[in-house]
Enzyme design. Structure first.
Site, mmCIF file in Angstrom:
data_model
loop_
_atom_site.group_PDB
_atom_site.id
_atom_site.type_symbol
_atom_site.label_atom_id
_atom_site.label_comp_id
_atom_site.label_asym_id
_atom_site.label_seq_id
_atom_site.Cartn_x
_atom_site.Cartn_y
_atom_site.Cartn_z
ATOM 1 C CD GLU A 29 -1.116 0.661 3.798
ATOM 2 O OE1 GLU A 29 -1.559 1.636 3.527
ATOM 3 O OE2 GLU A 29 -1.274 0.038 4.774
ATOM 4 C CE LYS A 90 -7.113 7.059 5.961
ATOM 5 N NZ LYS A 90 -7.445 7.245 7.092
ATOM 6 C CB VAL A 110 -5.658 -1.920 4.367
ATOM 7 C CG1 VAL A 110 -6.246 -3.306 4.166
ATOM 8 C CG2 VAL A 110 -4.393 -1.758 4.889
ATOM 9 C CB SER A 144 -11.038 0.899 9.344
ATOM 10 O OG SER A 144 -10.643 0.933 8.154
ATOM 11 C CB ALA A 145 -13.810 1.296 4.331
ATOM 12 C CE LYS A 163 0.748 1.997 14.737
ATOM 13 N NZ LYS A 163 0.662 2.329 13.260
#
Ligand code: PSU
Ligand code: MN
Length: 310
Positions: A29, A90, A110, A144-145, A163
């Site tokens: 990525e 992003k 990602v 998050s997607a 994390k």
């Protein structure tokens, strides 16, 4: 291989030969370059990660959007440009189409890297950490997607877990709900990025690239959509004790709340703040685990290529 013949893909020369010769390819990525690490370590790491993959007989394909095209594999000068473009977009699933249409420079998260890798027929993608369910998601709804992408795009993603800026138990719950296999590599527990053990049992465990590759190919045979998350623990020597990282995480989260940071800015803000607060210690660990994931990614990609030709 490409599932959409009209997709605007531009392949690097080495990826073109790798595709022609069925050489294993590992996708990488670019948000980790533009939003995950500071300059110049972002640039050095991006190049080291690629070198690590080549040293294992596979070919790296760092993915980014430039000039209306999804680039599958970047030249050194393109990586250089990206590493020095602080305002690159992003890109996740939501913004990939608009960035390509308007011609901006975009780094893939990602989720977007999985989409691009799949379009390019690449089965394996190595990175540092994935996005997940943020702490306080019960009020912020910040999930998050990346998790939903893992549920629908058939790429095996090697990461060092997630994390502790995230709520790890909730992240595992959502992945379970979405039917995403979460496979800890070589241990029973789920790793937590800077530490080898999140104190949570991983849903699945595998001990070899061979088995992970076989599971990846088996999902395709079953017609299951979605990918696999391979959670590869950070090498022991680079672990950061909880006592050192937790105060930095707490401060970063408080700062984010006070400054009203929301949506796509949350993760980059927290990462940058933690780098500052740990005075680079978090970065050294981050670089070590990305390299470690690149090595495992190359091994899995090699196994997939072998098993497909058997
Ligand atoms: N976590 C990390 N490092 C990163 C990211 C996440 O430890 O660089 C990046 C990845 O690109 C990931 C994205 O896909 O952040 C997730 O962003 P969000 O939480 O906004 O979905
Ligand atoms: Mn988010």
């Amino acid at each position: 291989m490409t599932s959409s013949p009209d997709a605007p893909l531009t392949f690097s020369n080495e990826v073109i030969s790798a595709r022609a010769n069925a050489t294993p390819i590992v996708a990488l990525e670019s948000t980790i370059i533009t939003h995950g690490m500071p300059y110049p370590q972002n640039l050095e790491t991006a190049k080291q990660v690629e070198a690590e993959i080549r040293a294992r007989g596979a070919i790296p394909a760092t993915i980014a959007v430039m000039k209306h095209r999804i680039h599958i594999g970047l030249s050194d000068s393109e990586i250089d440009t990206l590493a020095k473009t602080p305002n690159a977009a992003k890109l996740s699933r939501a913004d990939l189409g608009t960035c390509l249409a308007t011609g901006g420079i975009g780094a893939t998260t990602v989720a977007a890297t999985m989409i691009a890798a799949h379009l390019a027929g690449i089965a394996v993608f190595a990175t540092g950490g994935i996005g997940g369910v943020h702490r306080g998601a019960e009020t912020s709804f910040d999930i998050s997607a990346d998790l939903y992408e893992l549920a629908q795009t058939p790429v095996s993603v090697v990461a060092a877990g997630a994390k502790a800026i995230l709520d790890l138990p909730k992240t595992l719950e959502v992945l379970e709900t979405l039917g995403v296999p979460v496979i800890a590599f070589g241990q029973d527990n789920f790793p937590a990025f800077w530490s080898r053990d999140a104190g949570l049992a991983a849903p699945l465990r595998m001990d070899s690239a061979h088995d992970i590759a076989a599971a990846h190919l088996m999902r395709a045979k079953l017609g299951l959509k979605g990918g696999q998350l391979i959670a590869n623990p950070i090498p022991e020597t680079f672990e950061i004790p909880q006592s050192e990282i937790n105060p930095a995480i707490e401060t970063a989260l408080t700062d984010a709340a006070n400054q009203g940071i929301a949506t796509k800015s949350v993760t980059p803000f927290l990462l940058a703040r933690i780098f500052e607060l740990t005075e680079g210690r978090s970065l050294t660990a981050n670089i070590a685990l990305v390299l470690n994931n690149a090595r495992l990614g190359a091994a899995i990609a090699t196994e997939i290529a072998l098993q497909k030709s058997a």
